[in-house]
Design a protein around this motif. Sequence first.
Motif, PDB file in Angstrom:
ATOM      1  N   PRO A  71       0.824  -1.203   0.000  1.00 12.16           N
ATOM      2  CA  PRO A  71       0.000   0.000   0.000  1.00 12.16           C
ATOM      3  C   PRO A  71       0.861   1.257   0.000  1.00 12.16           C
ATOM      4  CG  PRO A  71       0.100  -0.926   2.200  1.00 12.16           C
ATOM      5  CD  PRO A  71       0.814  -1.885   1.287  1.00 12.16           C
ATOM      6  N   GLN A  72       0.234   2.367  -0.366  1.00 14.59           N
ATOM      7  CA  GLN A  72       0.932   3.637  -0.343  1.00 14.59           C
ATOM      8  C   GLN A  72       1.073   4.141   1.082  1.00 14.59           C
ATOM      9  OE1 GLN A  72       2.271   4.820  -3.188  1.00 14.59           O
ATOM     10  NE2 GLN A  72       1.461   2.953  -4.126  1.00 14.59           N
ATOM     11  N   ALA A  73       1.911   5.160   1.232  1.00 16.11           N
ATOM     12  CA  ALA A  73       2.194   5.672   2.577  1.00 16.11           C
ATOM     13  C   ALA A  73       0.943   6.210   3.246  1.00 16.11           C
ATOM     14  CB  ALA A  73       3.267   6.766   2.490  1.00 16.11           C
ATOM     15  N   GLU A  74       0.002   6.732   2.444  1.00 15.81           N
ATOM     16  CA  GLU A  74      -1.190   7.310   3.044  1.00 15.81           C
ATOM     17  C   GLU A  74      -2.309   6.297   3.222  1.00 15.81           C
ATOM     18  OE1 GLU A  74      -1.260   7.866  -1.439  1.00 15.81           O
ATOM     19  OE2 GLU A  74       0.167   8.110   0.216  1.00 15.81           O
ATOM     20  N   ALA A  75      -2.035   5.008   2.965  1.00 13.65           N
ATOM     21  CA  ALA A  75      -3.056   3.975   3.091  1.00 13.65           C
ATOM     22  C   ALA A  75      -3.488   3.825   4.551  1.00 13.65           C
ATOM     23  CB  ALA A  75      -2.520   2.651   2.564  1.00 13.65           C
ATOM     24  N   PRO A  76      -4.723   3.356   4.784  1.00 10.97           N
ATOM     25  CA  PRO A  76      -5.178   3.120   6.158  1.00 10.97           C
ATOM     26  C   PRO A  76      -4.287   2.099   6.856  1.00 10.97           C
ATOM     27  CG  PRO A  76      -7.017   3.060   4.618  1.00 10.97           C
ATOM     28  CD  PRO A  76      -5.779   3.104   3.788  1.00 10.97           C
ATOM     29  N   VAL A  77      -4.031   2.324   8.124  1.00 13.21           N
ATOM     30  CA  VAL A  77      -3.144   1.465   8.902  1.00 13.21           C
ATOM     31  C   VAL A  77      -3.964   0.413   9.636  1.00 13.21           C
ATOM     32  CG1 VAL A  77      -1.543   1.384  10.847  1.00 13.21           C
ATOM     33  CG2 VAL A  77      -1.372   3.223   9.167  1.00 13.21           C
ATOM     34  N   VAL A  78      -3.511  -0.834   9.575  1.00 16.49           N
ATOM     35  CA  VAL A  78      -4.114  -1.901  10.352  1.00 16.49           C
ATOM     36  C   VAL A  78      -3.055  -2.412  11.329  1.00 16.49           C
ATOM     37  CG1 VAL A  78      -3.502  -3.641   8.610  1.00 16.49           C
ATOM     38  CG2 VAL A  78      -5.306  -4.128  10.262  1.00 16.49           C
ATOM     39  N   ARG A  79      -3.444  -2.573  12.574  1.00 12.65           N
ATOM     40  CA  ARG A  79      -2.501  -3.032  13.594  1.00 12.65           C
ATOM     41  C   ARG A  79      -2.247  -4.520  13.438  1.00 12.65           C
ATOM     42  NH1 ARG A  79       0.488   1.009  15.577  1.00 12.65           N
ATOM     43  NH2 ARG A  79      -0.779   2.731  16.387  1.00 12.65           N
ATOM     44  N   TRP A  80      -0.976  -4.878  13.247  1.00 10.18           N
ATOM     45  CA  TRP A  80      -0.594  -6.280  13.123  1.00 10.18           C
ATOM     46  C   TRP A  80      -0.208  -6.823  14.486  1.00 10.18           C
ATOM     47  CZ3 TRP A  80      -2.186  -9.609  10.100  1.00 10.18           C
ATOM     48  CH2 TRP A  80      -1.515 -10.801   9.821  1.00 10.18           C
ATOM     49  N   VAL A  81      -0.038  -8.152  14.565  1.00  8.09           N
ATOM     50  CA  VAL A  81       0.236  -8.775  15.853  1.00  8.09           C
ATOM     51  C   VAL A  81       1.489  -8.169  16.484  1.00  8.09           C
ATOM     52  CG1 VAL A  81      -0.918 -10.965  15.376  1.00  8.09           C
ATOM     53  CG2 VAL A  81       1.445 -10.643  14.646  1.00  8.09           C
ATOM     54  N   PRO A  82       1.460  -7.879  17.775  1.00 10.31           N
ATOM     55  CA  PRO A  82       2.637  -7.282  18.426  1.00 10.31           C
ATOM     56  C   PRO A  82       3.764  -8.282  18.575  1.00 10.31           C
ATOM     57  CG  PRO A  82       0.943  -7.776  20.037  1.00 10.31           C
ATOM     58  CD  PRO A  82       0.336  -8.048  18.698  1.00 10.31           C
ATOM     59  N   ILE A  83       4.874  -7.785  19.065  1.00 10.41           N
ATOM     60  CA  ILE A  83       6.049  -8.640  19.278  1.00 10.41           C
ATOM     61  C   ILE A  83       5.674  -9.808  20.165  1.00 10.41           C
ATOM     62  CG2 ILE A  83       8.336  -8.734  20.334  1.00 10.41           C
ATOM     63  CD1 ILE A  83       8.708  -5.832  19.518  1.00 10.41           C
ATOM     64  N   GLY A  84       6.138 -10.982  19.783  1.00  7.49           N
ATOM     65  CA  GLY A  84       5.810 -12.190  20.531  1.00  7.49           C
ATOM     66  C   GLY A  84       7.048 -13.013  20.803  1.00  7.49           C
ATOM     67  N   PRO A  85       6.882 -14.301  20.930  1.00  2.00           N
ATOM     68  CA  PRO A  85       8.009 -15.170  21.309  1.00  2.00           C
ATOM     69  C   PRO A  85       9.007 -15.342  20.189  1.00  2.00           C
ATOM     70  CG  PRO A  85       6.092 -16.470  20.797  1.00  2.00           C
ATOM     71  CD  PRO A  85       5.650 -15.050  20.764  1.00  2.00           C
ATOM     72  N   VAL A  86      10.263 -15.450  20.552  1.00  2.00           N
ATOM     73  CA  VAL A  86      11.321 -15.782  19.611  1.00  2.00           C
ATOM     74  C   VAL A  86      12.274 -16.740  20.301  1.00  2.00           C
ATOM     75  CG1 VAL A  86      11.234 -13.665  18.265  1.00  2.00           C
ATOM     76  CG2 VAL A  86      12.629 -13.734  20.293  1.00  2.00           C
ATOM     77  N   GLY A  87      12.818 -17.641  19.528  1.00  2.00           N
ATOM     78  CA  GLY A  87      13.782 -18.574  20.115  1.00  2.00           C
ATOM     79  C   GLY A  87      13.524 -19.982  19.632  1.00  2.00           C
ATOM     80  N   PRO A  88      14.573 -20.773  19.484  1.00  2.00           N
ATOM     81  CA  PRO A  88      14.419 -22.128  18.939  1.00  2.00           C
ATOM     82  C   PRO A  88      13.681 -23.074  19.868  1.00  2.00           C
ATOM     83  CG  PRO A  88      16.660 -21.781  19.713  1.00  2.00           C
ATOM     84  CD  PRO A  88      15.965 -20.457  19.807  1.00  2.00           C
ATOM     85  N   ASN A  89      13.597 -22.763  21.154  1.00  2.00           N
ATOM     86  CA  ASN A  89      12.961 -23.680  22.097  1.00  2.00           C
ATOM     87  C   ASN A  89      11.506 -23.324  22.382  1.00  2.00           C
ATOM     88  OD1 ASN A  89      15.369 -25.154  22.450  1.00  2.00           O
ATOM     89  ND2 ASN A  89      16.110 -23.662  23.944  1.00  2.00           N
ATOM     90  N   ASP A  90      10.952 -22.391  21.625  1.00  2.00           N
ATOM     91  CA  ASP A  90       9.561 -22.031  21.842  1.00  2.00           C
ATOM     92  C   ASP A  90       8.655 -23.205  21.500  1.00  2.00           C
ATOM     93  OD1 ASP A  90       9.955 -19.436  22.696  1.00  2.00           O
ATOM     94  OD2 ASP A  90      10.053 -18.655  20.673  1.00  2.00           O
ATOM     95  N   PRO A  91       7.537 -23.308  22.194  1.00  2.00           N
ATOM     96  CA  PRO A  91       6.567 -24.334  21.814  1.00  2.00           C
ATOM     97  C   PRO A  91       5.977 -24.034  20.448  1.00  2.00           C
ATOM     98  CG  PRO A  91       5.641 -22.860  23.442  1.00  2.00           C
ATOM     99  CD  PRO A  91       7.089 -22.508  23.334  1.00  2.00           C
TER     100      PRO A  91
END
Length: 329
Positions: A71-91
């Motif tokens: 989308p262009q810079a002026e396109a409506p913003v939709v909130r995406w999932v926030p920061i979550g788990p990272v790491g090789p041992n995550d379930p």
Amino acid sequence: MKCHSRSHLIGLALVPVLMLALSACVPNVGSPSSPSPNPASPATTATAPAVPTAVDPTAGQPAGPAGPGAPQAEAPVVRWVPIGPVGPNDPTSGQRYLLLQQFQCDALAQSLEGAEDAAVWQAGAAVCKALQSGAQQDWQRASNAVAATPRIPQTQCLEFTVAATSASAIAQHRSNPGVPLKPQTAPGEACPRHLSGLTVVDNDLRPVAGTARASGPRSGGTIVRLDGYYVRVGDILFDGVPASPEIVAGGGDYETLYLRMPPSDGRDSVRISITDTVDISGTVTFFYEDSTPTSTGPGGTPGTRPSDGPTQSGPPTIPSFGASPTATP
């Protein structure tokens, strides 16, 4: 006298001849064979190819919001999932969440093959794909997938976050049909680590019904479950001081922690807190009294009686993992 006049006439007649002779000796500076201090570029009769106004990319554009459907810079913003788990041992849920957060839509969809709990993640992958492409058929598939998602309890924090984000994106698309949406990561963490309650359990680790608060005899021995979201418990603190109570169950990564309370040693209550790989909020309180034990709400505050409703005010932990990872360990 006549001789002098004749000589003069002959001299005048020879002047033009001498001028012509001298002019023949002077080099022609306009000759093509003559070098020039600043020679001009030779002209060409061939037609040069036109310079294109845009150069086609030599490699495919990246997928995701920066891809062809960006989308262009002026396109409506939709909130995406926030920061979550990272790491090789995550379930498994943590690994899926990370793929979704990073807009690896196809990888997430492929990882769901044969999974029984795939509905909410399939919806998330479909919405992810629709945000990438902006195609109407992708939005229709995403809408159908979101509609088919069963209701997710808040105790499944990561799945609940994905379901809420997917539904919000579909609603925003319907409010802006045909307009590309610009996804931006929502602020904060998906599941902040915290202690939300303390539950008294029996020897089979099943919650024990009771009255107003988590309590047990002064002689000790009561088994309690630490409720909330945590990843890897470091220290267990009683009244802010590191302690070493008996761990009945759990204690590993992403596992619910069950403790056996020690004797009171003259105390009427003990405030329990833990450390994790990152900061964790909340404390819970256990009371020493010779009466029937119960569970408490967030922060160890009294819950409700069984006749009035659930004895735990805060959300219980997920049985399979006990805690949802939320950040880099």
